[in-house]
Design a protein around this motif. Structure first.
Motif, PDB file in Angstrom:
ATOM      1  N   TYR A  35       0.825  -1.213   0.000  1.00  0.00           N
ATOM      2  CA  TYR A  35       0.000   0.000   0.000  1.00  0.00           C
ATOM      3  C   TYR A  35       0.861   1.266   0.000  1.00  0.00           C
ATOM      4  N   HIS A  36       1.933   1.258   0.769  1.00  0.00           N
ATOM      5  CA  HIS A  36       2.725   2.472   0.956  1.00  0.00           C
ATOM      6  C   HIS A  36       3.441   2.876  -0.331  1.00  0.00           C
ATOM      7  N   ALA A  37       3.953   1.897  -1.079  1.00  0.00           N
ATOM      8  CA  ALA A  37       4.572   2.210  -2.364  1.00  0.00           C
ATOM      9  C   ALA A  37       3.520   2.684  -3.359  1.00  0.00           C
ATOM     10  N   ILE A  38       2.364   2.029  -3.368  1.00  0.00           N
ATOM     11  CA  ILE A  38       1.289   2.430  -4.278  1.00  0.00           C
ATOM     12  C   ILE A  38       0.859   3.864  -3.995  1.00  0.00           C
ATOM     13  N   LYS A  39       0.722   4.215  -2.744  1.00  0.00           N
ATOM     14  CA  LYS A  39       0.281   5.559  -2.379  1.00  0.00           C
ATOM     15  C   LYS A  39       1.256   6.626  -2.877  1.00  0.00           C
ATOM     16  N   THR A  40       2.549   6.393  -2.669  1.00  0.00           N
ATOM     17  CA  THR A  40       3.551   7.368  -3.116  1.00  0.00           C
ATOM     18  C   THR A  40       3.518   7.523  -4.628  1.00  0.00           C
ATOM     19  N   LEU A  41       3.396   6.429  -5.352  1.00  0.00           N
ATOM     20  CA  LEU A  41       3.393   6.478  -6.814  1.00  0.00           C
ATOM     21  C   LEU A  41       2.104   7.100  -7.350  1.00  0.00           C
ATOM     22  N   CYS A  42       0.969   6.709  -6.812  1.00  0.00           N
ATOM     23  CA  CYS A  42      -0.309   7.239  -7.293  1.00  0.00           C
ATOM     24  C   CYS A  42      -0.482   8.718  -6.972  1.00  0.00           C
ATOM     25  N   ASN A  43       0.105   9.175  -5.881  1.00  0.00           N
ATOM     26  CA  ASN A  43      -0.032  10.579  -5.492  1.00  0.00           C
ATOM     27  C   ASN A  43       0.886  11.511  -6.274  1.00  0.00           C
ATOM     28  N   ASN A  44       1.777  10.940  -7.087  1.00  0.00           N
ATOM     29  CA  ASN A  44       2.699  11.767  -7.863  1.00  0.00           C
ATOM     30  C   ASN A  44       1.997  12.274  -9.124  1.00  0.00           C
ATOM     31  N   ARG A  45       2.017  13.583  -9.323  1.00  0.00           N
ATOM     32  CA  ARG A  45       1.292  14.191 -10.441  1.00  0.00           C
ATOM     33  C   ARG A  45       1.878  13.810 -11.793  1.00  0.00           C
ATOM     34  N   SER A  46       3.150  13.462 -11.843  1.00  0.00           N
ATOM     35  CA  SER A  46       3.787  13.128 -13.121  1.00  0.00           C
ATOM     36  C   SER A  46       3.396  11.746 -13.609  1.00  0.00           C
ATOM     37  N   ILE A  47       2.966  10.873 -12.705  1.00  0.00           N
ATOM     38  CA  ILE A  47       2.696   9.485 -13.061  1.00  0.00           C
ATOM     39  C   ILE A  47       1.245   9.321 -13.501  1.00  0.00           C
ATOM     40  N   ALA A  48       1.083   8.846 -14.738  1.00  0.00           N
ATOM     41  CA  ALA A  48      -0.253   8.726 -15.331  1.00  0.00           C
ATOM     42  C   ALA A  48      -0.995   7.485 -14.861  1.00  0.00           C
ATOM     43  N   GLY A  49      -0.269   6.437 -14.501  1.00  0.00           N
ATOM     44  CA  GLY A  49      -0.914   5.211 -14.064  1.00  0.00           C
ATOM     45  C   GLY A  49       0.070   4.276 -13.395  1.00  0.00           C
ATOM     46  N   VAL A  50      -0.451   3.364 -12.595  1.00  0.00           N
ATOM     47  CA  VAL A  50       0.382   2.409 -11.865  1.00  0.00           C
ATOM     48  C   VAL A  50      -0.134   0.995 -12.149  1.00  0.00           C
ATOM     49  N   HIS A  60      -5.026 -12.759  -2.228  1.00  0.00           N
ATOM     50  CA  HIS A  60      -4.968 -11.782  -1.144  1.00  0.00           C
ATOM     51  C   HIS A  60      -5.369 -10.377  -1.580  1.00  0.00           C
ATOM     52  N   TRP A  61      -5.034  -9.994  -2.807  1.00  0.00           N
ATOM     53  CA  TRP A  61      -5.252  -8.622  -3.268  1.00  0.00           C
ATOM     54  C   TRP A  61      -6.697  -8.168  -3.044  1.00  0.00           C
ATOM     55  N   SER A  62      -7.637  -9.008  -3.397  1.00  0.00           N
ATOM     56  CA  SER A  62      -9.051  -8.631  -3.339  1.00  0.00           C
ATOM     57  C   SER A  62      -9.579  -8.499  -1.911  1.00  0.00           C
ATOM     58  N   GLN A  63      -8.784  -8.882  -0.927  1.00  0.00           N
ATOM     59  CA  GLN A  63      -9.227  -8.783   0.459  1.00  0.00           C
ATOM     60  C   GLN A  63      -9.046  -7.369   1.020  1.00  0.00           C
ATOM     61  N   TYR A  64      -8.424  -6.484   0.249  1.00  0.00           N
ATOM     62  CA  TYR A  64      -8.168  -5.123   0.710  1.00  0.00           C
ATOM     63  C   TYR A  64      -8.929  -4.125  -0.161  1.00  0.00           C
ATOM     64  N   ASP A  65      -9.138  -2.945   0.389  1.00  0.00           N
ATOM     65  CA  ASP A  65      -9.845  -1.883  -0.316  1.00  0.00           C
ATOM     66  C   ASP A  65      -8.828  -0.969  -0.989  1.00  0.00           C
ATOM     67  N   TRP A  66      -8.832  -0.961  -2.324  1.00  0.00           N
ATOM     68  CA  TRP A  66      -7.891  -0.142  -3.092  1.00  0.00           C
ATOM     69  C   TRP A  66      -8.598   1.012  -3.806  1.00  0.00           C
ATOM     70  N   SER A  67      -9.823   1.283  -3.419  1.00  0.00           N
ATOM     71  CA  SER A  67     -10.653   2.240  -4.164  1.00  0.00           C
ATOM     72  C   SER A  67     -10.078   3.647  -4.194  1.00  0.00           C
ATOM     73  N   GLU A  68      -9.288   4.025  -3.208  1.00  0.00           N
ATOM     74  CA  GLU A  68      -8.738   5.393  -3.216  1.00  0.00           C
ATOM     75  C   GLU A  68      -7.768   5.622  -4.367  1.00  0.00           C
ATOM     76  N   PHE A  69      -7.281   4.532  -4.977  1.00  0.00           N
ATOM     77  CA  PHE A  69      -6.342   4.653  -6.087  1.00  0.00           C
ATOM     78  C   PHE A  69      -6.969   4.256  -7.425  1.00  0.00           C
ATOM     79  N   SER A  70      -8.276   4.125  -7.460  1.00  0.00           N
ATOM     80  CA  SER A  70      -8.950   3.548  -8.631  1.00  0.00           C
ATOM     81  C   SER A  70      -8.697   4.308  -9.928  1.00  0.00           C
ATOM     82  N   GLN A  71      -8.439   5.600  -9.862  1.00  0.00           N
ATOM     83  CA  GLN A  71      -8.237   6.383 -11.080  1.00  0.00           C
ATOM     84  C   GLN A  71      -6.904   6.088 -11.752  1.00  0.00           C
TER      85      GLN A  71
END
Length: 234
Positions: A35-50, A60-71
């Protein structure tokens, strides 16, 4: 204009952590470590997608809520037997789905480097955006290095001159990195830069710091938690 994308290979088991749960999902500050790496990458304005490259059998992936990064977040369940396989499979899948163009930049980052900062990320992008090859975050080696023998006795001391410890993200053009990984399929490369080097090219080393370390053993997880807690509550 070329865009910037990040890719996290997350199909491994992290056996050295001594835990049945894959390393990328181990709890860190109340979240799975990845989650922590995803958050840093998704919050970067230069990065179009992850892109997250998971094992086809990941439960395991589906057991967590990733909706804040859905865009920005796209899951690709094409993980391979090795890290290099997962990166290559992810690049090919993203291109086949028309999610990325050949000349776009790809920043490959380890799920087990949760302490990456936005400053490190911006520095990497800023220094490499106009580079002909690409490069990686790295730190100069500071410790004395000993080469041992089969019985763990010192055989010799290695010079530290011009030695660097590779980190991630490692940033290269999509087409170049795809070709490099295909070329290195039988070479047992341990990072993306090694595959680029096998083509006779010379990636640029972008100075980072020791906080961007890779969580490998249980004690590393405790240290990462302290670092993230301090950043969240200075």
């Amino acid at each position: 204009m070329s865009q910037f994308f990040a890719l996290i290979p997350a199909a491994g088991s992290g056996s050295r952590m001594g835990n049945e749960l894959p390393k990328q999902y181990l709890p860190l500050c109340g979240r799975p470590m990845i989650y922590h790496a995803i958050k840093t990458l998704c919050n970067n304005r230069s990065i179009a997608g992850v892109f997250i490259v998971l094992s086809p059998g990941d439960i395991h992936w589906s057991q967590y809520d990733w909706s804040e990064f859905s865009q920005k977040l796209t899951v690709l369940q094409f993980g391979g037997a090795t890290r290099a396989d997962s990166v290559l499979n992810g690049l090919i899948a993203a291109q086949q789905k028309n999610l990325i163009n050949p000349q776009d930049w790809v920043l490959v980052h380890d799920a087990a480097r949760p302490c990456l900062t936005s400053d490190q990320l911006n520095k990497l992008i800023g220094e490499l955006a106009s580079d002909n090859v690409g490069g990686l975050l790295a730190v100069p080696v500071a410790d004395t290095l000993k080469r041992g023998d089969a019985d763990n006795h010192v055989r010799q001391t290695e010079s530290r001159d011009n030695l660097w410890q590779a980190q991630t993200p490692q940033m290269f053009r999509c087409e170049l990195l795809t070709r490099a990984l295909q070329n290195a399929a039988n070479m047992n490369v341990t990072d993306d830069a090694s595959a680029i080097e096998a083509l006779g090219l010379h990636p640029k080393l972008v100075p980072s710091d020791a906080y961007n370390f890779k969580v490998t053993y249980p004690q590393d997880l405790a240290l990462a938690e302290l670092i993230i807690q301090k950043r969240n509550h200075p």
